[in-house]
Design a protein around this motif. Structure first.
Motif, PDB file in Angstrom:
ATOM      1  N   ASN A 115       3.594  14.736  -1.894  1.00 56.31           N
ATOM      2  CA  ASN A 115       3.221  15.448  -3.117  1.00 56.31           C
ATOM      3  C   ASN A 115       4.131  15.127  -4.297  1.00 56.31           C
ATOM      4  O   ASN A 115       4.059  15.776  -5.339  1.00 56.31           O
ATOM      5  CB  ASN A 115       3.228  16.957  -2.865  1.00 56.31           C
ATOM      6  CG  ASN A 115       4.606  17.478  -2.481  1.00 56.31           C
ATOM      7  OD1 ASN A 115       5.444  16.718  -2.014  1.00 56.31           O
ATOM      8  ND2 ASN A 115       4.833  18.761  -2.676  1.00 56.31           N
ATOM      9  N   VAL A 116       4.980  14.098  -4.169  1.00 54.71           N
ATOM     10  CA  VAL A 116       5.925  13.759  -5.236  1.00 54.71           C
ATOM     11  C   VAL A 116       5.704  12.319  -5.686  1.00 54.71           C
ATOM     12  O   VAL A 116       5.772  11.387  -4.882  1.00 54.71           O
ATOM     13  CB  VAL A 116       7.380  13.930  -4.765  1.00 54.71           C
ATOM     14  CG1 VAL A 116       8.345  13.538  -5.887  1.00 54.71           C
ATOM     15  CG2 VAL A 116       7.632  15.354  -4.309  1.00 54.71           C
ATOM     16  N   ILE A 157      -1.860  16.520   8.494  1.00 60.99           N
ATOM     17  CA  ILE A 157      -0.485  16.033   8.462  1.00 60.99           C
ATOM     18  C   ILE A 157       0.042  16.165   7.038  1.00 60.99           C
ATOM     19  O   ILE A 157      -0.722  16.214   6.080  1.00 60.99           O
ATOM     20  CB  ILE A 157      -0.381  14.567   8.921  1.00 60.99           C
ATOM     21  CG1 ILE A 157      -1.239  13.649   8.028  1.00 60.99           C
ATOM     22  CG2 ILE A 157      -0.787  14.435  10.387  1.00 60.99           C
ATOM     23  CD1 ILE A 157      -1.014  12.166   8.257  1.00 60.99           C
ATOM     24  N   SER A 158       1.352  16.221   6.913  1.00 66.95           N
ATOM     25  CA  SER A 158       1.999  16.328   5.597  1.00 66.95           C
ATOM     26  C   SER A 158       3.185  15.377   5.558  1.00 66.95           C
ATOM     27  O   SER A 158       4.338  15.791   5.727  1.00 66.95           O
ATOM     28  CB  SER A 158       2.457  17.766   5.322  1.00 66.95           C
ATOM     29  OG  SER A 158       1.370  18.657   5.330  1.00 66.95           O
ATOM     30  N   TYR A 183       0.815  -1.222   0.000  1.00 64.92           N
ATOM     31  CA  TYR A 183       0.000   0.000   0.000  1.00 64.92           C
ATOM     32  C   TYR A 183       0.846   1.268   0.000  1.00 64.92           C
ATOM     33  O   TYR A 183       0.418   2.298  -0.521  1.00 64.92           O
ATOM     34  CB  TYR A 183      -1.039  -0.012   1.127  1.00 64.92           C
ATOM     35  CG  TYR A 183      -0.550  -0.135   2.546  1.00 64.92           C
ATOM     36  CD1 TYR A 183       0.057   0.932   3.204  1.00 64.92           C
ATOM     37  CD2 TYR A 183      -0.761  -1.312   3.263  1.00 64.92           C
ATOM     38  CE1 TYR A 183       0.460   0.823   4.526  1.00 64.92           C
ATOM     39  CE2 TYR A 183      -0.361  -1.433   4.586  1.00 64.92           C
ATOM     40  CZ  TYR A 183       0.250  -0.363   5.226  1.00 64.92           C
ATOM     41  OH  TYR A 183       0.655  -0.471   6.531  1.00 64.92           O
ATOM     42  N   LYS A 184       2.044   1.202   0.545  1.00 70.62           N
ATOM     43  CA  LYS A 184       2.914   2.384   0.480  1.00 70.62           C
ATOM     44  C   LYS A 184       3.424   2.598  -0.944  1.00 70.62           C
ATOM     45  O   LYS A 184       3.512   3.748  -1.406  1.00 70.62           O
ATOM     46  CB  LYS A 184       4.072   2.243   1.464  1.00 70.62           C
ATOM     47  CG  LYS A 184       3.640   2.370   2.914  1.00 70.62           C
ATOM     48  CD  LYS A 184       4.809   2.315   3.883  1.00 70.62           C
ATOM     49  CE  LYS A 184       4.319   2.491   5.325  1.00 70.62           C
ATOM     50  NZ  LYS A 184       5.437   2.490   6.302  1.00 70.62           N
ATOM     51  N   ALA A 185       3.724   1.520  -1.638  1.00 68.76           N
ATOM     52  CA  ALA A 185       4.148   1.644  -3.042  1.00 68.76           C
ATOM     53  C   ALA A 185       3.005   2.180  -3.894  1.00 68.76           C
ATOM     54  O   ALA A 185       3.220   3.017  -4.790  1.00 68.76           O
ATOM     55  CB  ALA A 185       4.626   0.293  -3.564  1.00 68.76           C
ATOM     56  N   MET A 186       1.788   1.718  -3.627  1.00 69.62           N
ATOM     57  CA  MET A 186       0.625   2.221  -4.373  1.00 69.62           C
ATOM     58  C   MET A 186       0.478   3.728  -4.185  1.00 69.62           C
ATOM     59  O   MET A 186       0.173   4.455  -5.134  1.00 69.62           O
ATOM     60  CB  MET A 186      -0.644   1.496  -3.889  1.00 69.62           C
ATOM     61  CG  MET A 186      -0.705   0.035  -4.295  1.00 69.62           C
ATOM     62  SD  MET A 186      -1.971  -0.915  -3.391  1.00 69.62           S
ATOM     63  CE  MET A 186      -3.467  -0.101  -3.932  1.00 69.62           C
ATOM     64  N   SER A 187       0.700   4.211  -2.983  1.00 69.12           N
ATOM     65  CA  SER A 187       0.603   5.646  -2.714  1.00 69.12           C
ATOM     66  C   SER A 187       1.725   6.415  -3.401  1.00 69.12           C
ATOM     67  O   SER A 187       1.499   7.471  -4.004  1.00 69.12           O
ATOM     68  CB  SER A 187       0.644   5.884  -1.202  1.00 69.12           C
ATOM     69  OG  SER A 187       0.584   7.267  -0.897  1.00 69.12           O
ATOM     70  N   ARG A 193      -0.304  13.095  -7.258  1.00 67.33           N
ATOM     71  CA  ARG A 193      -1.437  13.839  -6.713  1.00 67.33           C
ATOM     72  C   ARG A 193      -1.563  15.234  -7.319  1.00 67.33           C
ATOM     73  O   ARG A 193      -2.665  15.756  -7.497  1.00 67.33           O
ATOM     74  CB  ARG A 193      -1.320  13.935  -5.190  1.00 67.33           C
ATOM     75  CG  ARG A 193      -1.533  12.602  -4.468  1.00 67.33           C
ATOM     76  CD  ARG A 193      -1.259  12.728  -2.974  1.00 67.33           C
ATOM     77  NE  ARG A 193      -1.603  11.521  -2.231  1.00 67.33           N
ATOM     78  CZ  ARG A 193      -0.822  10.442  -2.160  1.00 67.33           C
ATOM     79  NH1 ARG A 193       0.348  10.430  -2.805  1.00 67.33           N
ATOM     80  NH2 ARG A 193      -1.197   9.391  -1.458  1.00 67.33           N
ATOM     81  N   GLU A 194      -0.453  15.854  -7.619  1.00 64.94           N
ATOM     82  CA  GLU A 194      -0.509  17.198  -8.209  1.00 64.94           C
ATOM     83  C   GLU A 194      -1.210  17.173  -9.558  1.00 64.94           C
ATOM     84  O   GLU A 194      -1.981  18.086  -9.883  1.00 64.94           O
ATOM     85  CB  GLU A 194       0.899  17.783  -8.325  1.00 64.94           C
ATOM     86  CG  GLU A 194       1.521  18.128  -6.972  1.00 64.94           C
ATOM     87  CD  GLU A 194       2.826  18.893  -7.102  1.00 64.94           C
ATOM     88  OE1 GLU A 194       3.403  18.900  -8.218  1.00 64.94           O
ATOM     89  OE2 GLU A 194       3.275  19.473  -6.095  1.00 64.94           O
TER      90      GLU A 194
END
Length: 565
Positions: A360-361, A354-355, A318-322, A327-328
């Motif tokens: 965003n990359v 949270i960020s 799931y982290k790889a999917m994200s 997103r930009e």
């Protein structure tokens, strides 16, 4: 301690002070279009915004939030706090004083018995209530007299404004719903489709997934309101048609949730019939990750119930999917200025957001490297990775909508670049966001690996909303597939932190805990947030009284809508 300090927005002393109207119903009919058609008018049996908001014309809460995020009295004389004596000093109870003289639309008296009944209805052990998190921590509701309601909590509760507050937690009439308790709740079609209410309008006819006609409630507490005698509430179609119906043709007066590209909205507005209105609240477009196994090979009591998911339980997956998602680009093509990149389940109020680093990359190479390091590789050369022999093949569903289908196509491509095969499915929004326990296609039932949608919460304190991640709030056959923990996320640390939040008074500490809850859901595979969306709707130039509310139902002040010159 003053409970008012716990709100991100202040508690207002009065609900509203709009201009008075000359005569109830003098402005004729108002036409509203929601391209996601309502399927039920009982908010306790649906988590769909379109159902909650259409019902808000009829059924009302004790208090709600105005467009500034302030808590305002609605069916009560004032919002109880420790300062005015309405909340106990030990924070274990809160006392609401109902306004006298309020009538149900059938002419009977609105009393404390109706409020207590609503609590019992939603928390019935044999039932399934979509809004049960609003009553988290409540041990009992007492009614010393017809106009007094005492809500008791099992522990000190610094923020006691979950029960009976906001459009998601209105009051049901005891007389109408008394035979609809527990497992019988979804079977009471007449009550669920035609609720008796205290609001400015009453149901005349409800055609599920199509159209509702409302008439002015002649028992409404303000004799001069509503200004409109009738409401035509049309459902269905798509966001483009809804936008055109208000902004180009003038056929309708108000269109909700115009999930359209910015240039499309601008072109529609150029016709001069109306204008779009927008505001940022906590609305987030996200990918929900099924933490259970949705395989059709399982029986109806096990599918999307039995844990774990064959591969989405692995953090590397799931982290790889994200990481693979740009997103930009999603913001640019889908929402423009009405969207912001986010990896936060609750992005507003901003203090709770949270960020995470790198959110965003897009990082396709990093995602592939993460999966390789976890030993999740393509062993047979077909382009699809496997985990423990199970191919990473995903069914990805959402509602039918042009922007969402654009998102699906892009995300499918990005996931293919990291060895994940994706099958796309879109479902009519009226069905997808409905609450029919017999339908296999609702977002609550979640017969897929991933599903995409957006939702929000009433008010400016996310305590109840964070409760949607609690282990015991997952939909299942035992709850008639109701419940707000759609991903079936379950984490002991999350549950413990939420319990701590419920008993914490210090605002800085509440924010700190909220950020931790936000982080846990993201880091432990509950969901993949994508876009912080602004609410974008449109109204005709001839419609007055519009006050877009991102903290409650958009139709919260429909009693004050009127025909402008």
């Amino acid at each position: 301690m003053n409970i008012k300090t716990l709100l991100m927005g202040a508690i207002a002393t009065t609900a509203l002070a709009p201009a008075a109207f000359a005569e109830r119903g003098s402005d004729g009919q108002v036409n509203i279009i929601y391209w996601q058609a309502p399927s039920i008018l009982n908010p306790f049996l649906s988590g769909g915004t379109k159902d909650v908001e259409s019902a808000s014309l009829v059924v009302e809460p004790l208090a709600r939030y105005n467009s500034s995020g302030e808590l305002v009295a609605w069916l009560v004389d004032e919002v109880p706090t420790t300062a005015n004596g309405g909340a106990s000093e030990d924070l274990t109870s809160i006392t609401w004083k109902l306004k006298k003289g309020i009538k149900w639309s059938d002419g009977s008296d609105f009393t404390s018995a109706d409020v207590k009944f609503t609590y019992e209805y939603c928390t019935h052990p044999e039932g399934g209530c979509a809004q049960v998190t609003k009553f988290e921590g409540v041990t009992s509701v007492d009614t010393p007299d017809d106009h007094t309601v005492v809500v008791n909590f099992g522990a000190p509760t610094p923020f006691p404004y979950g029960p009976f507050v906001g459009g998601e937690s209105p009051i049901l009439q005891k007389a109408q719903f008394s035979e609809c308790m527990g497992a019988k709740a979804p079977e009471c079609t007449e009550a669920n489709f035609n609720p008796i209410g205290t609001g400015p309008f009453a149901v005349e006819e409800f055609k599920p997934n199509d159209v509702i006609t409302f008439v002015a409630n002649d028992q409404y507490r303000d004799a001069s309101k509503p200004a409109f005698s009738r409401v035509l509430f049309k459902g269905g179609g798509d966001a483009t048609a809804a936008g055109r119906a208000v902004l180009e043709t003038g056929e309708f007066d108000y269109a909700w949730n115009l999930q359209l590209a910015p240039d499309v909205i601008a072109q529609m507005e150029s016709a001069g019939k109306g204008k779009a209105v927008a505001g940022f609240g906590p609305l987030v477009e996200r990918l929900m990750l099924n933490n259970t196994n949705p395989s059709p090979d399982l029986g109806p009591d096990d599918r999307s119930v039995v844990r774990p998911h064959p591969f989405l339980s692995d953090p590397a997956v799931y982290k790889a999917m994200s990481m693979a998602i740009d997103r930009e680009l999603l913001v640019e093509i889908g929402y423009g200025k009405a969207g912001k990149v986010t990896c936060s389940w609750v992005p507003a109020p901003e203090a709770y957001a949270i960020s995470p680093e790198g959110c965003n990359v897009q990082d396709i190479a990093g995602a592939n490297a993460m999966l390789d390091a976890a030993g999740i590789t393509d062993t047979d050369g077909d382009g699809v990775r496997e985990k423990d022999g199970v191919p990473l093949k995903i069914l990805y569903q959402t509602s039918t909508n042009a922007v969402r289908q654009d998102f699906q196509a892009l995300i499918k491509q990005w996931w293919s670049e990291i060895g994940i095969e994706t099958e796309l499915r879109n479902i009519n929004a009226s069905v997808f966001f409905g609450g029919d326990p017999g339908s296999p296609d609702t977002f609550q039932k979640f017969y897929a690996d991933v599903e995409m949608y957006a939702n929000t919460f009433n008010g400016t304190d996310p305590q109840s909303y964070f409760g949607n991640g609690l282990c015991d709030k997952a939909p299942s056959p035992a709850t008639q597939w109701q419940g707000e923990n759609i991903s079936r996320f379950c984490d002991e640390e999350f549950d413990a932190l939420h319990a701590e939040l419920s008993g914490t008074a210090d605002m800085a500490k509440r924010v700190e805990i909220g950020q931790k809850l936000n982080t846990l859901v993201f880091e432990k595979g509950g969901m993949i947030p994508l876009v912080h969306r602004g609410r974008l709707s449109a109204h005709a130039n001839t419609l007055g009284g519009i006050d877009l509310n991102v903290w409650d139902s958009e139709l919260w002040n429909i009693a004050d809508w009127h025909r402008a010159e």
